[in-house]
Design a protein around this motif. Sequence first.
Motif, mmCIF file in Angstrom:
data_model
loop_
_atom_site.group_PDB
_atom_site.id
_atom_site.type_symbol
_atom_site.label_atom_id
_atom_site.label_comp_id
_atom_site.label_asym_id
_atom_site.label_seq_id
_atom_site.Cartn_x
_atom_site.Cartn_y
_atom_site.Cartn_z
ATOM 1 N N ARG A 80 0.833 -1.215 0.000
ATOM 2 C CA ARG A 80 0.000 0.000 0.000
ATOM 3 C C ARG A 80 0.858 1.250 0.000
ATOM 4 O O ARG A 80 0.602 2.202 -0.750
ATOM 5 C CB ARG A 80 -0.934 0.010 1.210
ATOM 6 C CG ARG A 80 -2.119 -0.910 1.082
ATOM 7 C CD ARG A 80 -3.168 -0.627 2.132
ATOM 8 N NE ARG A 80 -3.705 0.730 2.042
ATOM 9 C CZ ARG A 80 -4.692 1.180 2.791
ATOM 10 N NH1 ARG A 80 -5.261 0.381 3.683
ATOM 11 N NH2 ARG A 80 -5.121 2.417 2.663
ATOM 12 N N ASN A 81 1.897 1.257 0.839
ATOM 13 C CA ASN A 81 2.765 2.422 0.923
ATOM 14 C C ASN A 81 3.592 2.594 -0.347
ATOM 15 O O ASN A 81 3.850 3.721 -0.791
ATOM 16 C CB ASN A 81 3.679 2.310 2.148
ATOM 17 C CG ASN A 81 2.903 2.369 3.447
ATOM 18 O OD1 ASN A 81 1.735 2.772 3.473
ATOM 19 N ND2 ASN A 81 3.537 1.974 4.544
ATOM 20 N N HIS A 82 3.994 1.470 -0.929
ATOM 21 C CA HIS A 82 4.738 1.511 -2.189
ATOM 22 C C HIS A 82 3.874 2.113 -3.301
ATOM 23 O O HIS A 82 4.324 2.967 -4.081
ATOM 24 C CB HIS A 82 5.188 0.095 -2.565
ATOM 25 C CG HIS A 82 5.916 0.013 -3.866
ATOM 26 N ND1 HIS A 82 5.260 -0.120 -5.075
ATOM 27 C CD2 HIS A 82 7.241 0.063 -4.159
ATOM 28 C CE1 HIS A 82 6.140 -0.162 -6.048
ATOM 29 N NE2 HIS A 82 7.359 -0.054 -5.526
ATOM 30 N N ASP A 83 2.613 1.679 -3.364
ATOM 31 C CA ASP A 83 1.702 2.203 -4.378
ATOM 32 C C ASP A 83 1.425 3.692 -4.172
ATOM 33 O O ASP A 83 1.291 4.453 -5.134
ATOM 34 C CB ASP A 83 0.380 1.430 -4.360
ATOM 35 C CG ASP A 83 0.550 0.001 -4.865
ATOM 36 O OD1 ASP A 83 1.585 -0.295 -5.471
ATOM 37 O OD2 ASP A 83 -0.374 -0.811 -4.643
ATOM 38 N N CYS A 84 1.342 4.082 -2.918
ATOM 39 C CA CYS A 84 1.112 5.490 -2.585
ATOM 40 C C CYS A 84 2.281 6.346 -3.084
ATOM 41 O O CYS A 84 2.086 7.415 -3.677
ATOM 42 C CB CYS A 84 0.963 5.620 -1.068
ATOM 43 S SG CYS A 84 0.411 7.232 -0.522
ATOM 44 N N PHE A 85 3.503 5.864 -2.882
ATOM 45 C CA PHE A 85 4.699 6.566 -3.336
ATOM 46 C C PHE A 85 4.766 6.587 -4.869
ATOM 47 O O PHE A 85 5.132 7.598 -5.467
ATOM 48 C CB PHE A 85 5.942 5.890 -2.751
ATOM 49 C CG PHE A 85 7.238 6.595 -3.056
ATOM 50 C CD1 PHE A 85 7.431 7.916 -2.694
ATOM 51 C CD2 PHE A 85 8.270 5.922 -3.689
ATOM 52 C CE1 PHE A 85 8.634 8.569 -2.961
ATOM 53 C CE2 PHE A 85 9.473 6.555 -3.959
ATOM 54 C CZ PHE A 85 9.655 7.880 -3.601
ATOM 55 N N THR A 86 4.371 5.485 -5.493
ATOM 56 C CA THR A 86 4.358 5.405 -6.953
ATOM 57 C C THR A 86 3.406 6.433 -7.546
ATOM 58 O O THR A 86 3.690 7.054 -8.578
ATOM 59 C CB THR A 86 3.952 3.990 -7.408
ATOM 60 O OG1 THR A 86 4.887 3.043 -6.884
ATOM 61 C CG2 THR A 86 3.938 3.886 -8.928
ATOM 62 N N ASP A 87 2.263 6.624 -6.889
ATOM 63 C CA ASP A 87 1.307 7.634 -7.356
ATOM 64 C C ASP A 87 1.888 9.042 -7.253
ATOM 65 O O ASP A 87 1.648 9.893 -8.118
ATOM 66 C CB ASP A 87 0.018 7.553 -6.545
ATOM 67 C CG ASP A 87 -0.923 6.481 -7.073
ATOM 68 O OD1 ASP A 87 -0.536 5.778 -8.022
ATOM 69 O OD2 ASP A 87 -2.030 6.343 -6.526
ATOM 70 N N LEU A 88 2.641 9.301 -6.177
ATOM 71 C CA LEU A 88 3.281 10.609 -6.041
ATOM 72 C C LEU A 88 4.262 10.832 -7.192
ATOM 73 O O LEU A 88 4.329 11.927 -7.768
ATOM 74 C CB LEU A 88 4.006 10.704 -4.696
ATOM 75 C CG LEU A 88 4.814 11.993 -4.457
ATOM 76 C CD1 LEU A 88 3.912 13.224 -4.503
ATOM 77 C CD2 LEU A 88 5.549 11.917 -3.119
ATOM 78 N N ILE A 89 5.013 9.805 -7.531
ATOM 79 C CA ILE A 89 5.949 9.893 -8.656
ATOM 80 C C ILE A 89 5.183 10.198 -9.949
ATOM 81 O O ILE A 89 5.604 11.049 -10.742
ATOM 82 C CB ILE A 89 6.752 8.581 -8.792
ATOM 83 C CG1 ILE A 89 7.704 8.419 -7.600
ATOM 84 C CG2 ILE A 89 7.531 8.552 -10.096
ATOM 85 C CD1 ILE A 89 8.425 7.090 -7.561
#
Length: 510
Positions: A363-372
């Motif tokens: 979940r946190n990885h996906d959240c960071f990916t969205d920020l990118i």
Amino acid sequence: MLKINKTFRQGVNLFESYPVKKDGFHPIDKCLYKEYNKRRNLGSRKLFCYAPFTNIFFNTDGQALTCCFNHTAVLGTFPEQSLTEMWQCAERQKLAKHMMHNDLSFGCDYCYYQVKTGRYNNFKPWTNDFYASTRLKKYPKILEFELSNQCNLECVMCTGRVSSAIRKNRENLDSIIIPYNHEFVRQLKEFLPYAEEANFYGGEPFLINLYYDIWDEIIKIKPSIKVFLLTNGTVFNEKIRHYIEKGNFVIGFSLDALNKELYETIRKNANFDEVIGNIDKFFFLKRKSKSPFSISITPMNINWQEVPGLIEFANMKKAVVYLSFVESPRRYALWNLSPEALKDILQYYKSFKLKNDTYIEKRNHDCFTDLISQVAWWIENPVNISSTLYGVSEDEETEKNSNFTSANEVKTIVEKNLEDLSGRFQKKINSKIQEIHTVNNNSGTIKREIILYKVDSVLKHFTREEQLMILNNMHLIIFDQTLLEEIQREPVEILYEKMRSLLVYIKNKI
């Protein structure tokens, strides 16, 4: 909690290019909606959002809304209308009808913008997916409260609307008159048996006395209600421990840096060590009660480098990450940076390989990916800095809120010159810091964001004409390593006195 007062816009109408159906609704683009549906935690849904059917939100003005981001559909105002009248009002039915057609033009600009720019995770509408229904039920499933701006911090990106300390000390305004009272709690008791979640924001929730009265009623009437609150982490005592252990509490901590000095610069009046200690205390309680908790991060142009480390910290604590979006003040917003600066951020973020094994890590990885993805979108679609919120510049919006002048007043020549000079000054500081780091092979001694924030804070104490005079004569100052370290070390009050002395010198020189 950081809230969005105005809708982020780059044009006059985000929906002007939408095809209009015969019935007059503006449905979201099918391809965009298909991509959005792919990313939803609970799978595809017929409607973009179910908030009008499941959610009610109360703000500090006494207004009831269906969502904290939609300020167009106002359901009513307490105490003029009762809670029942608000929930059953025609305005909610109107918004529900728009949502039945996946039409976001009735106040849902914020969520449309997030989807359009590639940001899906931790998405507000998904909260309502758990209770997806198109029936206008008698009671809401989710109750949300922002009943007071009582807060002990003066965060740089915040305003007096959600911080009583800022309203008093920075804005020099009278306290907000809070309309909520015991009658509000009495009426709320009718809603509690049907609620599944209750979310509490501030201000600082643990400093708002009325929240404890509501928590008492929740524990008494329906203790299974999931009680979420977002705290700045500065307050933790035995009374709070008692409530956490007794109720079904889920705590979210706001944490914007792991660098102590930067954290305390952003969150004025907070003590970093105490906050980390309080997070550890709750982490211990969480292990006993198996209650989850989260960490809310606000990425800005002064702390963007901290984001990957904060996510790693959250992974270690088994906490879900939420990334807030700074719409305003734009001087701290990532979207307001130049494409060149955003490219540096994008490259920096892409260099990190975050863990992606457990459910929370994913979940946190996906959240960071969205920020990118969002940063990449801003690079391809640079914001026109001259475009503003509802056509009002940030300076004008600030002055409007401070009762200084009309929000429609055009910027003066002095203000335009100030923007240009401030930009040149920032470039000068950036260049000097980069030069020092290159020579010394040390990237951590001098923090650009702290230097610029302190100088900005000092300049605000002068009139616009004085600011213009100071910035016009910055060539008189030699910004070497010694001076920059002094600016970073000295309190704002001392720096102000030194700047005042410089101004006297400049006036005498002229």
